[in-house]
Design a protein around this motif. Structure first.
Motif, mmCIF file in Angstrom:
data_model
loop_
_atom_site.group_PDB
_atom_site.id
_atom_site.type_symbol
_atom_site.label_atom_id
_atom_site.label_comp_id
_atom_site.label_asym_id
_atom_site.label_seq_id
_atom_site.Cartn_x
_atom_site.Cartn_y
_atom_site.Cartn_z
ATOM 1 N N GLY A 102 3.594 0.936 8.413
ATOM 2 C CA GLY A 102 3.885 2.342 8.669
ATOM 3 C C GLY A 102 5.214 2.747 8.052
ATOM 4 N N PRO A 103 5.517 4.032 8.043
ATOM 5 C CA PRO A 103 6.716 4.526 7.373
ATOM 6 C C PRO A 103 8.026 4.275 8.115
ATOM 7 C CG PRO A 103 5.552 6.346 8.368
ATOM 8 C CD PRO A 103 4.692 5.125 8.562
ATOM 9 N N ARG A 104 7.968 4.032 9.421
ATOM 10 C CA ARG A 104 9.193 3.858 10.212
ATOM 11 C C ARG A 104 9.050 2.698 11.180
ATOM 12 N NH1 ARG A 104 13.009 7.018 8.744
ATOM 13 N NH2 ARG A 104 12.498 9.057 7.950
ATOM 14 N N THR A 105 10.181 2.058 11.453
ATOM 15 C CA THR A 105 10.207 0.999 12.460
ATOM 16 C C THR A 105 10.159 1.644 13.844
ATOM 17 O OG1 THR A 105 12.611 1.017 12.625
ATOM 18 C CG2 THR A 105 11.643 -0.481 10.977
ATOM 19 N N THR A 148 11.022 2.232 6.560
ATOM 20 C CA THR A 148 10.613 0.885 6.143
ATOM 21 C C THR A 148 10.550 0.721 4.623
ATOM 22 O OG1 THR A 148 8.258 1.473 6.223
ATOM 23 C CG2 THR A 148 9.233 0.512 8.227
ATOM 24 N N PHE A 149 10.790 1.795 3.876
ATOM 25 C CA PHE A 149 10.640 1.766 2.424
ATOM 26 C C PHE A 149 11.386 0.604 1.762
ATOM 27 C CE2 PHE A 149 12.102 2.975 -1.839
ATOM 28 C CZ PHE A 149 10.873 3.087 -2.470
ATOM 29 N N ALA A 150 12.630 0.387 2.124
ATOM 30 C CA ALA A 150 13.436 -0.648 1.479
ATOM 31 C C ALA A 150 13.373 -1.993 2.211
ATOM 32 C CB ALA A 150 14.885 -0.196 1.372
ATOM 33 N N MET A 151 12.535 -2.095 3.230
ATOM 34 C CA MET A 151 12.427 -3.337 3.987
ATOM 35 C C MET A 151 11.321 -4.215 3.421
ATOM 36 S SD MET A 151 13.082 -2.191 7.884
ATOM 37 C CE MET A 151 14.466 -1.140 8.309
#
Length: 97
Positions: free
Chosen positions: A49-52, A58-61
């Motif tokens: 998904g887009p966010r934790t 989460t893009f750079a994770m």
């Protein structure tokens, strides 16, 4: 409970090399895990998904190789990263269990 994906917030700075812990080389500027987060899967898929759960993008994770579903009875994160778990993500997951 929502299916989760464990993700790493990495420290890509050159100064991170000296802070590598066991299981992480850190040599030659290899990224070091700064913090471990959990994120829900994207709606209708098994993709990240887009966010934790704590609200970070989460893009750079990087997705962790640890999959909680493969370790019943264990915490949602890998034991070697227990000292880097995001307390906000952990609290959300604790409330869901």
């Amino acid at each position: 409970m929502t299916e989760i994906i464990v993700v790493y917030e990495l420290d890509r700075a050159p100064t991170a090399v000296g802070r590598a812990s066991s299981g992480e080389s850190g040599a030659g500027g290899t990224p070091v895990v700064r913090q471990v987060h959990a994120a829900p899967t994207a709606p209708g898929s098994s993709a990240l998904g887009p966010r934790t759960f704590c609200g970070k993008d989460t893009f750079a994770m990087e997705a962790a190789p640890w999959e909680p579903s493969e370790h019943p009875g264990s915490p949602w994160y890998a034991p070697e990263h227990a000292d880097r778990v995001c307390s906000a993500c952990d609290a959300v997951l604790e409330d869901e269990s």
